[in-house]
Scaffold this motif. Structure first.
Motif, PDB file in Angstrom:
ATOM      1  N   CYS A 178       0.764  -0.992  -0.179  1.00  0.00           N
ATOM      2  CA  CYS A 178       0.014  -0.089   0.263  1.00  0.00           C
ATOM      3  C   CYS A 178       1.389   1.029   0.074  1.00  0.00           C
ATOM      4  N   GLY A 179       2.151   1.133   0.899  1.00  0.00           N
ATOM      5  CA  GLY A 179       2.843   2.419   1.124  1.00  0.00           C
ATOM      6  C   GLY A 179       3.427   2.984  -0.268  1.00  0.00           C
ATOM      7  N   ILE A 180       4.098   1.658  -1.078  1.00  0.00           N
ATOM      8  CA  ILE A 180       4.773   1.632  -2.656  1.00  0.00           C
ATOM      9  C   ILE A 180       3.472   2.233  -3.157  1.00  0.00           C
ATOM     10  N   ILE A 181       2.874   1.711  -3.320  1.00  0.00           N
ATOM     11  CA  ILE A 181       1.331   2.030  -4.870  1.00  0.00           C
ATOM     12  C   ILE A 181       1.610   4.092  -3.779  1.00  0.00           C
ATOM     13  N   ALA A 182       0.780   4.014  -2.907  1.00  0.00           N
ATOM     14  CA  ALA A 182       0.660   5.305  -2.083  1.00  0.00           C
ATOM     15  C   ALA A 182       1.602   6.766  -2.731  1.00  0.00           C
ATOM     16  N   ALA A 183       2.696   5.919  -2.732  1.00  0.00           N
ATOM     17  CA  ALA A 183       4.252   6.388  -3.337  1.00  0.00           C
ATOM     18  C   ALA A 183       4.239   6.966  -4.788  1.00  0.00           C
ATOM     19  N   ILE A 184       3.847   5.789  -5.273  1.00  0.00           N
ATOM     20  CA  ILE A 184       3.270   6.588  -6.790  1.00  0.00           C
ATOM     21  C   ILE A 184       2.567   7.267  -6.741  1.00  0.00           C
ATOM     22  N   PHE A 185       1.571   7.379  -6.339  1.00  0.00           N
ATOM     23  CA  PHE A 185       0.435   8.539  -6.559  1.00  0.00           C
ATOM     24  C   PHE A 185       0.785   9.473  -5.976  1.00  0.00           C
ATOM     25  N   ALA A 186       0.706   9.985  -5.049  1.00  0.00           N
ATOM     26  CA  ALA A 186       1.965  11.064  -4.522  1.00  0.00           C
ATOM     27  C   ALA A 186       2.615  11.518  -5.425  1.00  0.00           C
ATOM     28  N   TYR A 187       3.677  11.406  -5.955  1.00  0.00           N
ATOM     29  CA  TYR A 187       4.515  11.740  -6.962  1.00  0.00           C
ATOM     30  C   TYR A 187       3.980  12.357  -8.291  1.00  0.00           C
ATOM     31  N   GLU A 188       3.096  11.115  -8.163  1.00  0.00           N
ATOM     32  CA  GLU A 188       1.712  12.132  -9.351  1.00  0.00           C
ATOM     33  C   GLU A 188       1.102  12.576  -9.273  1.00  0.00           C
TER      34      GLU A 188
END
Length: 241
Positions: free
Chosen positions: A16-26
């Motif tokens: 979940c953290g990995i996915i959240a990091a991608i969306f936060a960067y975008e």
């Protein structure tokens, strides 16, 4: 077989953290918040399942911290990095100071793992609470409207440049302040209920009731005010917690 269940749940937190990091960067802070909340639920369930199944282990404890540093350390660092983007007009390296949150989250988690004083309450702001603060901040309308690009749009408009720079300096101050809160010695109450008696838990019930009101009024952005409320109540009502 059952000994692997808590670790699997912990890895779900990390995913979940990995996915959240991608969306936060975008700049998709709303979806990032969703996955951070899911990660927090997995973080709660892994420890509970380990105690329930009686399969607690040193490996599980270390794995939990490794997952938390992604979900509750790296993600808010990326959020702060993105929100500090306007300050590149002053110095292109300033936004990287947002990752102080990640560094201090790592210090916080290492400190928590060896601190025997934090079994029933916390010293300093817990990393999940800090992550929710930053995702709540990013979901305030000025940052998250129009698909998360309103801030960038404002930056391109000369008449709003000074206003946006002022907000960015405030965000940088919040980076420094929340980083300090993570490793501070300020006692913070836990939301764990050992019983449901009003006499023993009135501070927790009050906090939950006020938090619900704030979330109803401000939606996702209300998390900012929820965490501020949590800090204020921890400081002012600590003897009743």
């Amino acid at each position: 077989m059952k000994k692997h269940i808590p670790n699997t749940i912990t890895l779900c937190n990390q995913m979940c953290g990995i996915i959240a990091a991608i969306f936060a960067y975008e700049y998709d802070f709303r979806i990032a918040l969703l996955f951070v909340v899911l990660g927090a639920l997995f973080d709660f369930c892994d420890g509970s399942s380990a105690r329930l199944l009686k399969v607690q282990s040193p490996m599980g404890k270390e794995l939990d911290s490794l997952a938390d540093i992604i979900t509750f350390g790296l993600v808010p660092g990326i959020v702060a990095f993105r929100l500090l983007t306007p300050l590149t007009s002053v110095c292109q390296y300033i936004p990287y100071l947002g990752f102080l949150i990640t560094l201090f989250s790592a210090l916080r988690l290492a400190k928590f793992n060896i601190d025997t004083r934090q079994t029933t309450s916390f010293l300093g702001l817990a990393t999940p609470a800090n992550a929710l603060f930053w995702l709540g901040l990013a979901n305030l309308p000025i940052f998250n409207d129009v698909g998360g690009f309103l801030l960038i749009l404002f930056c391109s408009m000369q008449e709003n440049a000074d206003y946006i720079l002022l907000i960015s300096w405030v965000i940088l101050a919040l980076v420094l302040l929340t980083s300090w809160f993570l490793v501070s010695e300020i006692p913070m109450f836990s939301l764990k209920f050992h019983n449901l008696k009003l006499k023993d838990n009135w501070v927790r019930f009050l906090f939950l009731a006020l938090s619900l009101i704030l979330l109803i009024i401000f939606h996702e952005g209300g998390l900012v005010f929820v965490i501020i409320l949590y800090i204020i109540m921890s400081i002012t009502l600590r003897k009743w917690c």
